[in-house]
Design a protein around this motif. Structure first.
Motif, short mmCIF file in Angstrom:
data_model
loop_
_atom_site.label_atom_id
_atom_site.label_comp_id
_atom_site.label_asym_id
_atom_site.label_seq_id
_atom_site.Cartn_x
_atom_site.Cartn_y
_atom_site.Cartn_z
N GLY A 50 18.56 -6.75 -72.14
CA GLY A 50 17.75 -7.76 -71.46
C GLY A 50 16.26 -7.46 -71.53
O GLY A 50 15.44 -8.34 -71.38
N ASN A 129 21.76 -10.21 -66.76
CA ASN A 129 22.11 -9.03 -67.56
C ASN A 129 23.52 -8.54 -67.27
O ASN A 129 24.00 -7.62 -67.92
CB ASN A 129 21.13 -7.89 -67.28
CG ASN A 129 19.76 -8.16 -67.88
OD1 ASN A 129 19.60 -9.05 -68.71
ND2 ASN A 129 18.76 -7.40 -67.44
N ALA A 135 22.80 -11.19 -71.66
CA ALA A 135 21.66 -10.25 -71.62
C ALA A 135 20.63 -10.58 -72.72
O ALA A 135 19.41 -10.53 -72.46
CB ALA A 135 22.15 -8.81 -71.72
N ALA A 168 15.72 -5.45 -64.11
CA ALA A 168 15.44 -6.65 -64.91
C ALA A 168 14.04 -7.16 -64.59
O ALA A 168 13.29 -7.56 -65.49
CB ALA A 168 16.50 -7.72 -64.63
#
Ligand code: FAD
Length: 410
Positions: A50, A129, A135, A168
Motif C-alpha cells: 500500500g 491494505n 493494497a 497506511a
C-alpha cells in the motif's frame, strides 16, 4: 473417517509455523493441516504494498510449497468442532479425529459490518491494505491524490496488527510531503478507540509524525456507513452530553480497516470464550477446558497484540508443550510471554519498532544502541524491508527458531 496424532486447523502464519516446529522436534510425528486455500499470504507485507515499497506478488506463495514435507494436507474447510469426541467436522460432513488439536484459523474481516462498503471497495477512492487485491489500489490512490481530503479509519479492538491503520496514514502522508502536496491535502484519522497506540511509550514519537503530517485525530469515532459514489462516510460517536450522534465526513480517498472478529465456526463452537475466541491459558496456550486442544495466532484468546510476530513466538511454545503432553519431550512446559510486534512505518525509510508483551511490558529484541523501539529508526526499516520477509519464509515457516526460543514456565 481420517485420524491423525495432531490435526492443525489453518495453514496461515501460525498453522504452518507450528507444523514446522513440531516436525523439527519430532520428524516422524503424524500431522495433518486442514486448510481450504491454495495461497498463503505474508500479510505484514501488505502495508508495504500500500506504500508502494513491495510488489504484491512477493507477499503470496502457494500453500503446497509451504506445507512441511511429511505433513498431510487436507484441502477443506472446517465447519465445526466436537472436542468431546476429539473430532472436527469438515464442510461436506467428513470427520477427522485427533489425539491433539491445534486451532490456527485466524480471524474474520467483517467487511459486511459497514453498510455500503462491499459495493464500493476498490472503487470511488475506497481502499484497504487488509486485502491482497486492494493494497495496490491504496498506492494508486495515494499517487493520484493532489488535493482534497484523505480519511483513515480504525475499528474497535481487537484487530490484527493494531498499528496497520495508522501505518497506511503515515506512508501516504509521507509521499504527499515529499511531492509537496501536503498543504493541499487534509488528513483525518477516525479511531473507534480512545488512544493512538495502546502502549504509551510509543505515543510521543507517533504524535510528532501526526503533527508533521498535520493529521486530525478523532477518537471514539466508529465507521458505520459509506457511500462511495457520493464520497461520504458516516461515523458513530458521542455528543458532548454523552448522547449518541453521527458525523458525516466527505472524502476524496478513504482507507478502511474493517471490523474483526473470531470466525463463525469458532464462535459457535464449545472451544470459544465469551468473546468468540478459542479459550486458552495465556502462558501455555493450552485450552482451559479441553486439555488436548491448543490454539495460537489471531484466533486464540490470549490478550497479546494479534500479529505474525506473536505467532512466531507462540509456535515453539505450542509445539513444545504439546510434545511434552504426548510424552515425547521431558523438559517441563514452556511459557509464552505475550510478545507481539508492530513495526510502525512512520515515514518511508524509518520505523518505530514497537515490541511488547502482556501488560504492555516492553520486550525489545535488540539492544537500544542498535534499535531503540521508542524512536524512529533506519535500522528498523531495514529490518522490516529486508530481514523480516526472509525470517518469515525461511525461519518461522521452516521451524528454525533462533528468533523465538521459548522460556521455561514459572
Ligand atoms: P492467518 O495467517 O490469517 O491464517 C489463517 C488461515 O486459516 C488461513 O490460511 C485461512 O485460509 C485458514 N482458515 C480460515 N478458515 C478456515 C476453516 N474454516 N478451516 C480451515 N482453515 C481455515 N503482523 C506482524 O507481525 N507485523 C506486521 O507488520 C503486520 N502487519 C499487518 C498488516 C496488515 C494489513 C494485515 C492484514 C496483517 C498484519 N499483521 C502483521 C498480522 C498478521 O498477518 C497476522 O497476525 C497473522 O497472519 C496471524 O496468523 P494466523 O495463522 O493466526 O492467521
Amino acid at each position: 473417517e481420517a485420524s491423525h496424532t495432531v490435526v492443525i486447523v489453518g495453514g496461515g502464519a501460525g498453522g504452518i509455523a507450528v507444523a514446522a516446529s513440531l516436525r523439527s522436534r519430532k520428524p516422524d510425528l503424524d500431522i495433518a493441516i486442514i486448510e481450504p486455500a491454495d495461497v498463503h499470504y505474508y500479510q505484514p507485507g501488505w502495508t508495504m504494498v500500500g506504500g508502494g515499497v513491495f510488489e504484491p506478488a512477493t507477499t503470496a506463495r502457494t500453500m503446497a510449497s509451504l506445507i512441511p514435507d511429511g505433513v498431510r494436507w487436507i484441502k477443506a474447510a472446517v465447519a465445526a468442532f466436537e472436542p468431546e469426541r476429539k473430532a472436527v467436522i469438515l464442510e461436506g460432513c467428513r470427520v477427522v479425529t485427533y489425539d491433539r488439536l491445534i486451532v490456527a484459523s485466524g480471524l474474520t474481516l467483517n467487511w459486511g459490518g459497514i453498510e455500503g462498503l462491499g459495493e464500493t471497495l476498490g472503487r470511488n477512492g475506497v481502499t484497504s491494505n487488509y486485502r491482497y487485491d486492494l493494497a495496490p489500489y491504496t498506492w494508486e490512490l495515494v499517487q493520484g491524490l493532489r488535493s482534497g481530503r484523505a480519511v483513515f479509519t480504525q475499528p474497535p479492538m481487537p484487530i490484527k496488527c493494531a498499528g496497520a491503520p495508522q501505518k497506511a496514514l503515515y506512508l501516504s502522508a509521507d509521499h504527499w510531503r515529499r511531492e509537496g502536496r501536503l498543504g493541499n491535502i487534509e488528513i483525518d484519522f477516525f479511531n473507534a478507540g480512545p488512544v493512538l497506540f495502546g502502549v504509551k511509550e510509543y505515543v510521543p514519537a507517533l504524535m510528532e509524525y501526526v503533527e508533521r503530517y498535520r493529521a486530525g485525530l478523532h477518537f471514539g469515532h466508529t465507521l458505520t456507513r459509506i457511500d462511495g459514489s457520493a464520497k461520504r462516510a458516516w461515523f458513530a460517536t458521542k455528543a458532548g452530553d454523552g448522547s449518541p450522534s453521527t458525523v458525516e465526513v466527505p472524502f476524496d480517498m478513504i482507507h478502511v480497516t474493517p471490523p474483526q472478529r473470531a470466525p463463525d465456526f469458532v464462535r459457535a463452537s464449545p472451544l470459544a470464550d465469551a468473546n468468540g475466541w478459542v479459550e486458552v491459558d495465556q502462558a501455555s496456550l493450552r485450552h482451559t477446558r479441553f486439555p488436548d486442544v491448543y490454539a495460537l495466532g489471531d484466533a486464540c484468546s490470549a490478550p497479546n497484540a494479534k500479529t505474525a510476530a506473536a505467532a512466531r513466538k507462540q509456535a515453539p511454545v505450542v509445539a513444545h508443550n504439546l510434545l511434552h503432553d504426548l510424552g515425547y519431550v521431558r523438559a517441563p512446559h514452556v511459557a509464552y510471554d505475550g510478545y507481539g510486534s508492530c513495526p510502525l512505518t512512520v515515514e518511508r525509510g524509518k520505523i518505530l519498532l514497537a515490541e511488547f508483551g502482556y501488560g504492555g511490558a516492553l520486550l525489545p529484541s535488540f539492544p537500544s544502541w542498535f534499535i531503540d523501539g521508542t524512536k524512529p529508526s533506519r535500522m528498523a526499516w531495514f529490518l522490516k524491508e529486508r530481514m523480516l520477509p526472509p525470517i518469515y519464509w525461511k525461519a518461522m515457516l521452516k521451524g528454525r527458531e533462533w528468533m523465538a526460543k521459548p522460556k521455561a514456565a514459572a
